[in-house]
Design an enzyme around this catalytic site. Structure first.
Site, PDB file in Angstrom:
ATOM      1  N   LYS A 212       1.320  11.689  -5.132  1.00  0.00           N
ATOM      2  CA  LYS A 212       1.018  10.251  -5.059  1.00  0.00           C
ATOM      3  C   LYS A 212       1.565   9.659  -3.763  1.00  0.00           C
ATOM      4  O   LYS A 212       2.711   9.914  -3.399  1.00  0.00           O
ATOM      5  CB  LYS A 212       1.631   9.524  -6.257  1.00  0.00           C
ATOM      6  CG  LYS A 212       1.366   8.028  -6.281  1.00  0.00           C
ATOM      7  CD  LYS A 212       1.989   7.382  -7.511  1.00  0.00           C
ATOM      8  CE  LYS A 212       1.741   5.888  -7.520  1.00  0.00           C
ATOM      9  NZ  LYS A 212       2.505   5.182  -6.470  1.00  0.00           N
ATOM     10  N   HIS A 236       2.171   2.523  -2.535  1.00  0.00           N
ATOM     11  CA  HIS A 236       3.292   2.233  -3.434  1.00  0.00           C
ATOM     12  C   HIS A 236       3.323   0.750  -3.796  1.00  0.00           C
ATOM     13  O   HIS A 236       4.388   0.140  -3.904  1.00  0.00           O
ATOM     14  CB  HIS A 236       4.613   2.645  -2.770  1.00  0.00           C
ATOM     15  CG  HIS A 236       5.687   3.025  -3.765  1.00  0.00           C
ATOM     16  ND1 HIS A 236       5.797   4.286  -4.290  1.00  0.00           N
ATOM     17  CD2 HIS A 236       6.683   2.311  -4.333  1.00  0.00           C
ATOM     18  CE1 HIS A 236       6.833   4.332  -5.119  1.00  0.00           C
ATOM     19  NE2 HIS A 236       7.379   3.147  -5.179  1.00  0.00           N
ATOM     20  N   VAL A 270      -5.409  -3.599  -8.189  1.00  0.00           N
ATOM     21  CA  VAL A 270      -6.438  -3.562  -9.239  1.00  0.00           C
ATOM     22  C   VAL A 270      -6.123  -4.635 -10.284  1.00  0.00           C
ATOM     23  O   VAL A 270      -5.088  -4.602 -10.927  1.00  0.00           O
ATOM     24  CB  VAL A 270      -6.516  -2.181  -9.900  1.00  0.00           C
ATOM     25  CG1 VAL A 270      -7.556  -2.180 -11.014  1.00  0.00           C
ATOM     26  CG2 VAL A 270      -6.832  -1.117  -8.863  1.00  0.00           C
TER      27      VAL A 270
END
Length: 339
Positions: A212, A236, A270
């Site tokens: 990630k 992040h 999001v």
């Protein structure tokens, strides 16, 4: 329970740490790290949202996609939605501590499972952060994915073993945590990894390994070279380095380079199912959601988390109907308007 009640209760529970703004765009909390904001000016946080907002959609209504399916598969696990809970920790100093670390991540993992998807758990300077995530995953029969900070190799491998013992579906590392000063101050140094170090970690487990924090094409290609199963395109949440581009801005080029070679997730900014549709159309295979689920957990527990995820998935289905997509696999660049 409804979202209005959840937000109202979350605003009280998160007082002093998150204002539960009508539009969660990082303006009110710029520089509040620890806290819920973005680092420095908050530009990286805001860039996640502006990057998503810069894309328009092609509306199509002459087709047969009348009852679209959002079902997808991750590492052999069937999920009802491509929307998953991002790894989050630090309830005492990021969220005020009204809910304990263990209770919070339990709500995230349980609520995600109830919504038919999966929750990711995190790691941090306080050992209870990773411990709590592992405990929550065990409580849900292994239905979760723990993500480990880029610690020293032996420390990561020890945590991988615990993920395996918990029955986790995958394990990973958030390499974008390489500059976390708080970790070093607590005597737990983190830092970048070489490709050879990454290969060692991938080979240390039979679980799918996720990396990630990828934001450039060259590092996406290096991750593939190292043998990872998946990457997450992420800055992040804008909490590590000021003035990075938004995830949606760099995603298309990364997808063009490694799509099909590795599973691609994306996160950052999001807020709706339409945002999810955009990231899928830009090349993601799955999407992670963070801050909205903090509000869901603090305002309504596991039920609140499920409520937020269900709402986003309903919005995704509606957007699929209006862009002519019957399944997740149908969502591609033709959805994005190009002038």
């Amino acid at each position: 329970m409804d979202l209005k009640t959840v937000k109202s209760q979350a605003k009280e529970q998160l007082k002093g740490y998150c204002r539960v703004c009508p539009v969660c765009d990082g303006r009110a909390c710029s520089g509040e790290v620890p806290g819920m904001g973005g680092i420095g000016t908050g530009a990286s946080f805001r860039n996640n949202l502006t990057a998503l907002a810069s894309y328009s959609l092609n509306m199509r209504t002459l087709h047969g996609a009348k009852a679209p399916s959002t079902e997808t598969e991750l590492f052999g696990i069937k999920l009802s939605s491509p929307i998953q809970a991002a790894p989050m920790t630090g309830t005492p100093y990021n969220m005020g501590g009204a809910i304990s670390e263990r209770d919070f991540i339990g709500m995230i993992v349980s609520g995600s499972k109830q919504a038919g998807t999966i929750g990711w758990t995190g790691d941090g300077a306080d050992p209870t952060m990773y411990d709590s995530g592992i405990e929550a995953i065990i409580a849900e029969g292994g239905h979760g994915i723990p993500i480990i900070k880029p610690r020293e190799q032996d420390a990561i491998i020890e945590r991988i073993r615990r993920a395996e013992a918990a029955g986790a579906k995958a394990v990973g590392m958030d390499i974008d945590g390489a500059g976390l000063v708080t970790m070093a101050l607590k005597g737990q140094p983190v830092g970048p990894k070489t490709v050879e170090e990454l290969k060692e970690l991938v080979k240390a487990t039979k679980l799918p390994f996720i990396l990630k924090g990828i934001m450039t094409v060259d590092e996406a290609e290096m991750a593939v070279e190292a043998g990872v199963s998946a990457i997450v395109v992420s800055n992040h949440g804008g909490r590590i380095l000021d003035y990075t581009p938004g995830a949606a801005e760099v995603l298309p080029a990364i997808a063009a380079a490694v799509k099909g070679k590795v599973t691609i997730f994306a996160d950052g900014g999001v807020r709706t199912g339409v945002d999810v549709l955009k990231l899928l159309a830009l090349g993601a295979d799955g999407v992670l959601v963070g801050r909205p689920l903090v509000v869901g957990a603090f305002g309504g527990g596991a039920e609140g988390v499920k409520l937020v995820l269900d709402k986003m998935n309903d919005e995704l289905k509606q957007a699929m109907i209006l862009t002519g997509c019957q399944s997740i696999k149908d969502i591609n660049s033709r959805v994005i308007y190009k002038s």
